[in-house]
Design an enzyme around this catalytic site. Structure first.
Site, PDB file in Angstrom:
ATOM      1  N   ASN A 229       6.782  -7.535  -6.608  1.00  0.00           N
ATOM      2  CA  ASN A 229       7.167  -6.653  -5.255  1.00  0.00           C
ATOM      3  C   ASN A 229       6.176  -7.090  -4.107  1.00  0.00           C
ATOM      4  OD1 ASN A 229       4.926  -5.930  -7.140  1.00  0.00           O
ATOM      5  ND2 ASN A 229       5.383  -3.647  -6.483  1.00  0.00           N
TER       6      ASN A 229
ATOM      7  N   GLU B 226       5.243  -5.409  -0.468  1.00  0.00           N
ATOM      8  CA  GLU B 226       5.048  -4.170   0.129  1.00  0.00           C
ATOM      9  C   GLU B 226       4.992  -4.337   1.648  1.00  0.00           C
ATOM     10  OE1 GLU B 226       2.179  -1.570  -2.056  1.00  0.00           O
ATOM     11  OE2 GLU B 226       3.852  -1.311  -3.316  1.00  0.00           O
TER      12      GLU B 226
ATOM     13  N   CYS C 111      11.430  -4.676  -4.391  1.00  0.00           N
ATOM     14  CA  CYS C 111      10.964  -4.672  -5.461  1.00  0.00           C
ATOM     15  C   CYS C 111      10.954  -6.079  -6.266  1.00  0.00           C
ATOM     16  CB  CYS C 111      11.880  -3.753  -6.323  1.00  0.00           C
ATOM     17  SG  CYS C 111      11.759  -1.893  -5.854  1.00  0.00           S
TER      18      CYS C 111
ATOM     19  N   GLU D  95      12.245  -7.073  -8.950  1.00  0.00           N
ATOM     20  CA  GLU D  95      13.708  -7.622  -9.600  1.00  0.00           C
ATOM     21  C   GLU D  95      14.596  -8.158  -8.286  1.00  0.00           C
ATOM     22  OE1 GLU D  95      12.177  -4.691  -9.650  1.00  0.00           O
ATOM     23  OE2 GLU D  95      12.565  -3.397 -11.336  1.00  0.00           O
TER      24      GLU D  95
ATOM     25  N   CYS E 112      14.177   0.310 -10.612  1.00  0.00           N
ATOM     26  CA  CYS E 112      14.568   1.419  -9.667  1.00  0.00           C
ATOM     27  C   CYS E 112      16.172   1.560  -9.654  1.00  0.00           C
ATOM     28  CB  CYS E 112      14.068   1.456  -8.255  1.00  0.00           C
ATOM     29  SG  CYS E 112      14.583   0.224  -7.193  1.00  0.00           S
TER      30      CYS E 112
HETATM   31  N1  THU Z   1       8.783  -1.325  -7.856  1.00  0.00           N
HETATM   32  C1  THU Z   1       9.192  -2.405  -7.968  1.00  0.00           C
HETATM   33  O1  THU Z   1       8.857  -3.516  -8.029  1.00  0.00           O
HETATM   34  N2  THU Z   1      10.315  -2.590  -9.313  1.00  0.00           N
HETATM   35  C2  THU Z   1      10.747  -1.265  -9.673  1.00  0.00           C
HETATM   36  O2  THU Z   1      11.985  -1.364 -10.285  1.00  0.00           O
HETATM   37  C3  THU Z   1       9.971   0.089  -9.493  1.00  0.00           C
HETATM   38  C4  THU Z   1       9.280  -0.143  -8.339  1.00  0.00           C
HETATM   39  C5  THU Z   1       7.587  -1.567  -6.893  1.00  0.00           C
HETATM   40  C6  THU Z   1       8.021  -1.001  -5.574  1.00  0.00           C
HETATM   41  C7  THU Z   1       6.544  -0.553  -5.136  1.00  0.00           C
HETATM   42  O3  THU Z   1       5.979  -1.710  -4.539  1.00  0.00           O
HETATM   43  C8  THU Z   1       5.815  -0.308  -6.044  1.00  0.00           C
HETATM   44  O4  THU Z   1       6.343  -0.809  -7.309  1.00  0.00           O
HETATM   45  C9  THU Z   1       5.799   1.407  -6.177  1.00  0.00           C
HETATM   46  O5  THU Z   1       6.761   2.113  -6.105  1.00  0.00           O
END
Ligand code: THU
Length: 136
Positions: A42, A44, A53, A55, A91
């Site tokens: 991920n 940000e 994310c 994935e 997600c």
């Molecule tokens: N996140 C992911 O990378 N994958 C998911 O399927 C769930 C959420 C990340 C997004 C964000 O950087 C952190 O987790 C918290 O939400």
């Protein structure tokens, strides 16, 4: 590639996550039909919504390199200082993004560690998913 090896590749990506806001690293490893693996973490952003994310990072890396057929994805998430203690389900946005290329049969490994993971399918995570076939 074994399921364990794919989970380990996702775990390795935790170190690459850019997570100054959530402090919640996520790693993913996407196994392609030809046996190659694309990994992601991920990433940000101070604007929050541009966050990508793990994935989708892996998926977009693969598709942008011309690879569009996948069999498995391993996903692992952790809190700072408590690595690999959580099972992270993808997600909703990532489920939809994966569905475009993978459909319901994609195997999803939600890992706590290399040897401790829940195995499911994208079809179970996204029932009645909307995909390319709906627009034919
Ligand atoms: N996140 C992911 O990378 N994958 C998911 O399927 C769930 C959420 C990340 C997004 C964000 O950087 C952190 O987790 C918290 O939400």
């Amino acid at each position: 590639m074994t399921e364990q090896a794919l989970c380990q590749k996702a775990i390795d990506m935790l170190d690459m996550a850019y997570v100054p806001y959530s402090h919640f690293p996520v790693g993913a490893a996407l196994l392609c039909r030809d046996g190659t693996v694309f990994t992601g973490c991920n990433i940000e952003n101070a604007g929050y919504t541009p966050t990508n994310c793990a994935e989708r990072t892996a998926l977009f890396k693969a598709v942008s390199e011309g690879v569009t057929e996948f069999t498995d994805i391993a996903i692992v998430g952790s809190l700072d200082g408590k690595k690999n203690t959580l099972v992270t389900g993808p997600c909703g946005v990532c489920r939809q993004a994966l569905y475009e290329f993978c459909g319901p049969r994609l195997r999803v490994l939600m890992a706590k560690s290399e040897n401790d993971y829940i195995e499911t399918t994208l079809g179970d995570l996204l029932p009645y998913g909307f995909g390319p076939a709906n627009l034919e």
